[in-house]
Design a protein around this motif. Structure first.
Motif, PDB file in Angstrom:
ATOM      1  N   ARG A   1       0.769  -1.149   0.023  1.00 22.52           N
ATOM      2  CA  ARG A   1      -0.139  -0.032   0.052  1.00 22.52           C
ATOM      3  C   ARG A   1       0.963   1.412   0.015  1.00 22.52           C
ATOM      4  O   ARG A   1       0.574   2.331  -0.705  1.00 22.52           O
ATOM      5  CB  ARG A   1      -0.776  -0.199   1.189  1.00 22.52           C
ATOM      6  CG  ARG A   1      -2.091  -0.998   1.038  1.00 22.52           C
ATOM      7  CD  ARG A   1      -2.894  -1.267   2.504  1.00 22.52           C
ATOM      8  NE  ARG A   1      -3.462  -0.127   2.801  1.00 22.52           N
ATOM      9  CZ  ARG A   1      -4.309  -0.183   4.003  1.00 22.52           C
ATOM     10  NH1 ARG A   1      -4.670  -1.156   4.621  1.00 22.52           N
ATOM     11  NH2 ARG A   1      -4.734   1.165   4.406  1.00 22.52           N
ATOM     12  N   ALA A   2       2.092   1.216   1.037  1.00 24.70           N
ATOM     13  CA  ALA A   2       2.722   2.445   0.986  1.00 24.70           C
ATOM     14  C   ALA A   2       3.231   2.612  -0.514  1.00 24.70           C
ATOM     15  O   ALA A   2       3.814   3.834  -1.019  1.00 24.70           O
ATOM     16  CB  ALA A   2       3.878   2.210   1.781  1.00 24.70           C
ATOM     17  N   GLY A   3       3.884   1.626  -1.224  1.00 23.59           N
ATOM     18  CA  GLY A   3       4.637   1.888  -2.605  1.00 23.59           C
ATOM     19  C   GLY A   3       3.281   2.370  -3.491  1.00 23.59           C
ATOM     20  O   GLY A   3       4.035   3.209  -4.315  1.00 23.59           O
ATOM     21  N   ALA A   4       2.394   1.860  -3.378  1.00 24.82           N
ATOM     22  CA  ALA A   4       1.184   2.609  -4.421  1.00 24.82           C
ATOM     23  C   ALA A   4       0.958   4.103  -4.031  1.00 24.82           C
ATOM     24  O   ALA A   4       0.759   4.882  -4.919  1.00 24.82           O
ATOM     25  CB  ALA A   4      -0.088   1.701  -4.193  1.00 24.82           C
TER      26      ALA A   4
ATOM     27  N   HIS B   1      -3.673   5.376 -12.741  1.00 20.21           N
ATOM     28  CA  HIS B   1      -3.067   4.136 -12.468  1.00 20.21           C
ATOM     29  C   HIS B   1      -2.681   3.371 -11.093  1.00 20.21           C
ATOM     30  O   HIS B   1      -3.026   2.440 -10.613  1.00 20.21           O
ATOM     31  CB  HIS B   1      -1.713   3.969 -13.402  1.00 20.21           C
ATOM     32  CG  HIS B   1      -0.999   2.821 -13.372  1.00 20.21           C
ATOM     33  ND1 HIS B   1      -1.341   1.533 -14.006  1.00 20.21           N
ATOM     34  CD2 HIS B   1       0.235   2.402 -12.758  1.00 20.21           C
ATOM     35  CE1 HIS B   1      -0.387   0.647 -13.779  1.00 20.21           C
ATOM     36  NE2 HIS B   1       0.505   1.128 -13.153  1.00 20.21           N
ATOM     37  N   PHE B   2      -1.928   4.313 -10.342  1.00 19.59           N
ATOM     38  CA  PHE B   2      -1.732   4.069  -8.979  1.00 19.59           C
ATOM     39  C   PHE B   2      -2.702   4.138  -8.132  1.00 19.59           C
ATOM     40  O   PHE B   2      -2.626   3.563  -6.957  1.00 19.59           O
ATOM     41  CB  PHE B   2      -0.470   4.859  -8.554  1.00 19.59           C
ATOM     42  CG  PHE B   2       0.988   3.971  -8.871  1.00 19.59           C
ATOM     43  CD1 PHE B   2       1.410   3.032  -8.230  1.00 19.59           C
ATOM     44  CD2 PHE B   2       1.829   4.362 -10.005  1.00 19.59           C
ATOM     45  CE1 PHE B   2       2.463   2.283  -8.651  1.00 19.59           C
ATOM     46  CE2 PHE B   2       2.963   3.808 -10.430  1.00 19.59           C
ATOM     47  CZ  PHE B   2       3.208   2.399  -9.682  1.00 19.59           C
ATOM     48  N   GLU B   3      -3.582   5.005  -8.351  1.00 21.50           N
ATOM     49  CA  GLU B   3      -4.956   5.002  -7.448  1.00 21.50           C
ATOM     50  C   GLU B   3      -5.589   3.752  -7.630  1.00 21.50           C
ATOM     51  O   GLU B   3      -5.992   3.140  -6.577  1.00 21.50           O
ATOM     52  CB  GLU B   3      -5.855   6.215  -7.865  1.00 21.50           C
ATOM     53  CG  GLU B   3      -7.152   6.095  -7.167  1.00 21.50           C
ATOM     54  CD  GLU B   3      -8.218   7.134  -7.725  1.00 21.50           C
ATOM     55  OE1 GLU B   3      -9.358   7.278  -6.953  1.00 21.50           O
ATOM     56  OE2 GLU B   3      -7.879   7.786  -8.672  1.00 21.50           O
TER      57      GLU B   3
ATOM     58  N   ARG C   1      -6.266   1.082  -4.416  1.00 21.80           N
ATOM     59  CA  ARG C   1      -7.517   0.248  -3.976  1.00 21.80           C
ATOM     60  C   ARG C   1      -7.309  -1.047  -4.036  1.00 21.80           C
ATOM     61  O   ARG C   1      -8.130  -1.708  -2.967  1.00 21.80           O
ATOM     62  CB  ARG C   1      -8.258   0.938  -4.871  1.00 21.80           C
ATOM     63  CG  ARG C   1      -8.765   2.421  -4.819  1.00 21.80           C
ATOM     64  CD  ARG C   1     -10.049   2.741  -5.800  1.00 21.80           C
ATOM     65  NE  ARG C   1     -10.037   4.291  -5.543  1.00 21.80           N
ATOM     66  CZ  ARG C   1     -10.920   4.835  -4.776  1.00 21.80           C
ATOM     67  NH1 ARG C   1     -11.554   4.304  -3.659  1.00 21.80           N
ATOM     68  NH2 ARG C   1     -10.905   6.149  -4.838  1.00 21.80           N
ATOM     69  N   LEU C   2      -6.775  -1.577  -4.806  1.00 23.33           N
ATOM     70  CA  LEU C   2      -6.576  -3.216  -5.191  1.00 23.33           C
ATOM     71  C   LEU C   2      -5.727  -3.724  -3.604  1.00 23.33           C
ATOM     72  O   LEU C   2      -5.803  -4.738  -3.134  1.00 23.33           O
ATOM     73  CB  LEU C   2      -5.883  -3.602  -6.097  1.00 23.33           C
ATOM     74  CG  LEU C   2      -6.797  -3.772  -7.666  1.00 23.33           C
ATOM     75  CD1 LEU C   2      -6.217  -3.968  -8.833  1.00 23.33           C
ATOM     76  CD2 LEU C   2      -8.056  -4.587  -7.458  1.00 23.33           C
ATOM     77  N   ARG C   3      -4.649  -3.119  -3.439  1.00 23.91           N
ATOM     78  CA  ARG C   3      -3.492  -3.517  -2.384  1.00 23.91           C
ATOM     79  C   ARG C   3      -4.529  -3.319  -1.201  1.00 23.91           C
ATOM     80  O   ARG C   3      -4.108  -4.226  -0.112  1.00 23.91           O
ATOM     81  CB  ARG C   3      -2.352  -2.518  -2.535  1.00 23.91           C
ATOM     82  CG  ARG C   3      -1.613  -2.605  -3.659  1.00 23.91           C
ATOM     83  CD  ARG C   3      -1.328  -4.070  -3.934  1.00 23.91           C
ATOM     84  NE  ARG C   3      -0.678  -4.092  -5.073  1.00 23.91           N
ATOM     85  CZ  ARG C   3      -1.300  -4.390  -6.300  1.00 23.91           C
ATOM     86  NH1 ARG C   3      -2.607  -4.668  -6.501  1.00 23.91           N
ATOM     87  NH2 ARG C   3      -0.497  -4.374  -7.628  1.00 23.91           N
TER      88      ARG C   3
END
Length: 318
Positions: A271-274, A301-303, A307-309
């Motif tokens: 999550r932190a990486g995203a 793209h990273f939003e 959300r997935l992570r």
């Protein structure tokens, strides 16, 4: 790697005379990226990469360049900074810090398979271990403090749902970073930006990592998370490709085994990486700088990845 500062062949010829590389033959701007001005240069002695640094200072840059030299001397596949005749690897060009490094062979693998992810995972672990005795210390300048400083600048551009996601994830990451699990995670110098376009391959053989100018001290697991979030996903949806995830994590673990604490922190680090790259892309998209060549990235793209992570369980580290 957009071009903010123009460098002509005549400029290069005069400036490069201080290096033992022979005559300057050609120069070409590199269009990808948005942080520094980068150029492929051809010298009589071979091909190199010239970087003119647009944000980083003369005081900050020795960390990055010395780290690259440290890693190269320990057989980690990275570009080697070239010293001038006075032994300096950092010099002024058009009043800005600039350096020349060796050019890696091969090309970026933009459609990676598990075999490529395996190579990246093993070399990333080797890099972390090789940097353990690096004597200089500099924090990750795009870490939690930067997230907190940057979020207010981009919040007004987001719809309410996006604002809520950004604010809630920031709170989550602040609480996690203050906890005991985070404090036990192994750390050291990390690349912090090991995307597909920062690694070179010759077929299935990895030939090097490059673009270390976001490097800094942070948890090794954060570096793994950033890498997995780019190399091991479906680009359209952001969903993890488990075959590629498994290949990368198993190869990393074989070189530098993950700890139990890292297993506990894995989902938080994904999550932190995203979050880190959602924030930086939001900032670059809504607060762009002028450049001769500029290719801003889509922040949504990273939003999607964030959300997935948050919603899906993280795969096992090992």
């Amino acid at each position: 790697m957009a071009v903010f500062t123009t460098v002509t062949l005549d400029d290069l010829a005069q400036w490069s005379a201080q290096f033992p590389l022979g005559r300057a033959l050609a120069i070409k701007g590199i269009s990808t990226g948005i942080e520094n001005s980068n150029f492929f240069i051809a010298m009589e002695s071979g091909e190199y990469v010239l970087t003119v640094f647009e944000k980083l200072s003369f005081e900050q840059l020795p960390f990055y360049l010395n780290l690259m030299r440290h890693l190269a001397q320990r057989d980690v596949l990275v570009p080697l900074p070239i010293a001038n005749r006075d032994g300096s690897i950092l010099n002024a060009l058009h009043g800005k810090p600039a350096s020349i490094v060796t050019k890696l062979q091969g090309e970026c693998q933009l459609g990676p398979e598990p075999v490529h992810c395996r190579e990246v995972g093993a070399m990333l672990a080797k890099m972390h271990l090789a940097a353990r005795d690096f004597p200089q210390h500099q924090p990750n300048l795009r870490g939690l403090n930067w997230w907190k400083e940057t979020a207010p600048a981009v919040l007004p551009y987001l719809p309410q749902e996006g604002q809520q996601l950004l604010q809630s994830e920031l709170r989550y990451q602040e609480e996690f970073a203050a906890g005991t699990t985070y404090q036990t995670l192994p750390n050291g110098p990390i690349h912090a930006d090991l995307f597909r376009n920062n690694v070179m391959f010759d077929g299935e053989r990895l030939t090097g990592f490059f673009d270390f100018y976001f490097a800094g001290w942070d948890t090794w697991l954060f570096d793994v998370a950033v890498t997995v979030n780019d190399w091991c996903i479906d680009l359209d949806s952001g969903a993890l490709d488990h075959a590629r995830v498994r290949a990368m994590l198993d190869a990393y673990h074989a070189v530098r085994p993950f700890t139990n604490e890292e297993q506990s922190a894995w989902q938080a680090m994904l999550r932190a990486g995203a979050l880190r790259f959602w924030l930086s892309r939001l900032y670059d998209f809504y607060k762009p700088r002028e450049a001769e060549i500029l290719t801003p990235h889509d922040p949504t793209h990273f939003e999607r990845i964030l959300r997935l992570r948050i919603s899906e369980p993280a795969p096992a580290l090992a």
